[in-house]
Design an enzyme around this catalytic site. Structure first.
Site, PDB file in Angstrom:
ATOM      1  N   ASP A   1      92.940  11.519 -28.064  1.00  0.00           N
ATOM      2  CA  ASP A   1      94.188  12.290 -28.162  1.00  0.00           C
ATOM      3  C   ASP A   1      95.102  11.806 -27.043  1.00  0.00           C
ATOM      4  OD1 ASP A   1      94.710  15.489 -29.440  1.00  0.00           O
ATOM      5  OD2 ASP A   1      96.145  14.571 -28.043  1.00  0.00           O
TER       6      ASP A   1
ATOM      7  N   GLY B   1      98.703  17.853 -28.151  1.00  0.00           N
ATOM      8  CA  GLY B   1      97.428  18.548 -27.963  1.00  0.00           C
ATOM      9  C   GLY B   1      97.301  19.092 -26.538  1.00  0.00           C
TER      10      GLY B   1
ATOM     11  N   TYR C   1     108.955  13.942 -42.845  1.00  0.00           N
ATOM     12  CA  TYR C   1     107.570  14.290 -42.518  1.00  0.00           C
ATOM     13  C   TYR C   1     106.678  14.123 -43.751  1.00  0.00           C
ATOM     14  CZ  TYR C   1     103.517  17.312 -42.023  1.00  0.00           C
ATOM     15  OH  TYR C   1     102.245  17.809 -42.054  1.00  0.00           O
TER      16      TYR C   1
END
Ligand code: UDP
Length: 329
Positions: free
Chosen positions: A31, A36, A141
Site C-alpha cells: 500500500d 490507506g 472512475y
C-alpha cells in the site's frame, strides 16, 4: 504460499485482510498509504509501503515471497473527482493495472482478484443488474474500472492469468468489534456522512435530489456489508484455486434503499433525529442501482451474512462512535 493484497490498508482491503487471516491464509500487504491508513494494517502482517505503479517494487515483493495470487484494491474511487481529474484516475487505476499485470506475468503469478464496481454499468438498462448487462460508465472512475477489466480479460486470454472481477455495489458497515472501519478524506459516501450528524460533526445531511423516478424521489442503492464483500474475495480465491475460469460477479444484497430510507434507518440505530436538507442532484447519479448477485451465490458459493440495513448501519455507528476521528492520521 501467500497472497498479496495491494491496497490492504484501505477500507475494503483491510476488512479482506482480516477475513483472509481468519481463514488461515498467509497475507502480505502492499500500500502506498496515499488513501490507506497505517493503523488499519494488521501488525502481524508483512507490509511493503510501495506504489502499484512501481514495477521494481512489485517484482521485489514477488522475488522475496512465494505469492500465489494478487488481490487488487489499490485504486482511486471518487466518481465526482474523476470527472474533474480524469487523468489522475487513468494514471493510478489504468496505468497501475498495466504495471501490476506486467510484473505478474514477468514473475509467473497467474491469479488476480479485482475490486470492480457497479459504476461499470452506468445508467442501468434494467433492475436488478446482471453481469452480462450493457456496460456504459457515466464517469471516468467507472471508465477506469471497465478498462482495467478489459486489460485483465485480454491478458487472461493471451497469457493465462486468470482473474475474478468483483463488481461491488455500495460497500458499507465496519468490523463488528469496531476496530477497523471506513475513513475517507474527504468522505463522500452516504452512510458515514449521515452518521456525522448525530456525531456532532455535521449540522445536517444534504439529500442530493428528490425528483428521481423512485417511490420517495430519492436515489435507491444496494448496500452490502464490507465483511460480506471481504468473504466474497475468499470465495473467489477458492474458485480460482479450483480451476475456475476468469469471470465477473456482482456483489450486492439484492435489496434497494432510498436516501431517505437510509436516513430513517440511521435515526433508529442512533436513537437521534437527523437534520436533513434538500440539495441539487449530484451529476452522474443513476436513480436506481440494485444487483442481481445470483451468479456469485451460485458459482462462488457466496452467502452474505448481513441482510438487515439497521444491522449494517449499527456496525458503522459502532466504528464511528469508538473512532470519532477515524484512524486519526
Ligand atoms: N447522497 C446524498 N447525500 C450525500 C451523499 C450521498 O444524497 O451527502 C446520495 C447519492 O446521491 C447516492 C446515494 O446517496 O444516490 C449513495 O451515494 P454514495 O456516494 O454513498 O455511493 P454511490 O452510489 O455514489 O457509489
Amino acid at each position: 504460499m501467500a497472497v498479496l493484497v495491494c491496497g490492504g490498508a484501505g477500507y475494503i482491503g483491510s476488512h479482506t485482510v482480516r477475513q483472509l487471516l481468519k481463514a488461515g491464509e498467509e497475507v502480505i500487504i502492499a500500500d502506498n498509504l496515499s488513501k490507506g491508513h497505517r493503523a488499519a494494517i494488521n501488525p502481524d502482517v508483512k507490509f511493503y509501503e510501495c506504489d502499484i505503479r512501481d514495477k521494481g517494487a512489485l517484482k521485489k515483493i514477488f522475488a522475496e515471497n512465494k505469492i500465489e495470487a494478487v488481490f487488487h484494491f489499490a485504486a482511486y474511487i471518487e466518481a465526482g473527482e474523476s470527472v474533474e481529474l480524469p487523468l489522475k484516475y487513468f494514471n493510478n487505476n489504468v496505468y497501475g493495472m498495466q504495471i501490476l499485470l506486467e510484473a505478474m506475468t514477468e514473475c509467473g503469478i497467474d491469479k488476480i482478484i479485482f475490486s470492480s464496481t457497479a459504476a461499470v454499468y452506468g445508467e442501468p438498462e434494467k433492475i436488478p443488474i446482471a453481469e452480462d448487462d450493457a456496460t456504459f460508465p457515466v464517469n471516468p472512475y467507472g471508465d477506469s474500472k471497465l478498462i482495467m477489466e478489459i486489460m485483465m480479460r485480454r491478458v487472461s486470454a493471451a497469457q493465462g492469468v486468470r482473474f475474478v472481477s468483483l463488481r461491488y455495489f455500495n460497500a458499507s458497515g465496519a468490523s463488528e468489534d469496531g476496530s477497523i472501519g471506513e475513513d475517507h478524506h474527504p468522505e463522500t459516501h452516504l452512510i458515514p456522512l449521515v452518521l456525522q450528524v448525530p456525531l456532532g460533526k455535521r449540522d445536517h445531511i444534504t439529500i442530493f435530489g428528490n425528483d428521481y423516478p423512485t417511490p420517495d424521489g430519492t436515489c435507491i442503492r444496494d448496500y452490502i456489508h464490507v465483511l460480506d464483500l471481504a468473504d466474497a474475495h475468499i470465495c473467489a480465491l477458492n474458485y480460482l484455486r479450483g480451476g475456475g475460469a476468469s469471470n465477473f460477479f456482482n456483489l450486492g444484497s439484492g435489496q434497494g434503499f432510498s436516501v431517505k430510507e437510509i436516513i430513517d434507518a440511521a435515526e433508529k440505530v442512533t436513537g437521534q433525529k437527523i437534520k436533513k436538507e434538500l440539495g441539487a442532484r449530484r451529476a452522474g447519479d443513476p436513480a436506481r442501482l440494485i444487483a442481481s448477485s445470483d451468479k456469485a451465490r451460485k458459482i462462488l458459493k457466496w452467502a452474505p451474512q448481513f441482510d438487515d440495513i439497521e444491522k449494517i448501519i449499527s456496525t458503522a455507528w459502532n466504528w464511528h462512535t469508538s473512532h470519532p476521528n477515524g484512524y486519526g492520521d
